[in-house]
Design an enzyme around this catalytic site. Structure first.
Site, mmCIF file in Angstrom:
data_model
loop_
_atom_site.group_PDB
_atom_site.id
_atom_site.type_symbol
_atom_site.label_atom_id
_atom_site.label_comp_id
_atom_site.label_asym_id
_atom_site.label_seq_id
_atom_site.Cartn_x
_atom_site.Cartn_y
_atom_site.Cartn_z
ATOM 1 N N LYS A 33 26.159 71.985 10.714
ATOM 2 C CA LYS A 33 27.109 71.887 11.834
ATOM 3 C C LYS A 33 28.557 71.819 11.346
ATOM 4 O O LYS A 33 29.465 71.649 12.154
ATOM 5 C CB LYS A 33 26.822 70.631 12.681
ATOM 6 N N LYS A 46 29.872 69.434 9.707
ATOM 7 C CA LYS A 46 30.296 68.081 10.028
ATOM 8 C C LYS A 46 30.016 67.198 8.815
ATOM 9 O O LYS A 46 28.948 67.291 8.221
ATOM 10 C CB LYS A 46 29.492 67.602 11.246
#
Length: 130
Positions: free
Chosen positions: A44, A46
């Site tokens: 992601k 992230k």
């Protein structure tokens, strides 16, 4: 027993997270929290401050949380609901409508976010301090 399920990264835990967990637990008897694994976070794009094992340990110590499971991919939600006999799926209202496909399997509730706090805001504030 009424089971509730929510998902998140739960990094830099704050009172907004605690509010969400308390309100989710209030919707049933047993709260399952699926947290993003480090590998899933990478997919992601992230990055978490705390690794998966530490985030899991922190969440397991919160009185509202009965069980913590890993979130490895976007597609596992239907499987998690069925496998765990989930009655209610809960997410913050910033995800409104994104998980309506789960209504075929359980009740879906989007809870309002806690005003004035977010992990993003904490990170922004920390960067401006240093």
């Amino acid at each position: 027993m009424k089971k509730v399920l929510t998902y998140g990264t739960f990094d830099l835990l704050h009172w907004g997270h605690i509010n969400l967990l308390k309100r989710a637990k209030d919707l049933g008897d047993y709260l399952i929290v699926a947290i993003s694994t480090d590998e899933f976070n990478k997919l992601k794009n992230k990055k978490s401050y705390h690794n998966y094992e530490n985030r899991k340990l922190i969440l397991e110590s919160i009185r509202y949380v009965d069980e913590v499971i890993p979130e490895d991919n976007w597609e596992q939600k239907v499987q998690d609901v069925i496998k765990n006999g989930v009655d209610v799926f809960v997410m913050g209202d910033d995800w409104e409508g994104e998980f309506d496909f789960l209504k075929e399997y359980c009740e879906v509730i989007y809870l309002p976010r806690t005003v004035g706090i977010s992990t993003t805001k904490i990170k922004e504030d920390l960067f401006t301090l240093f």
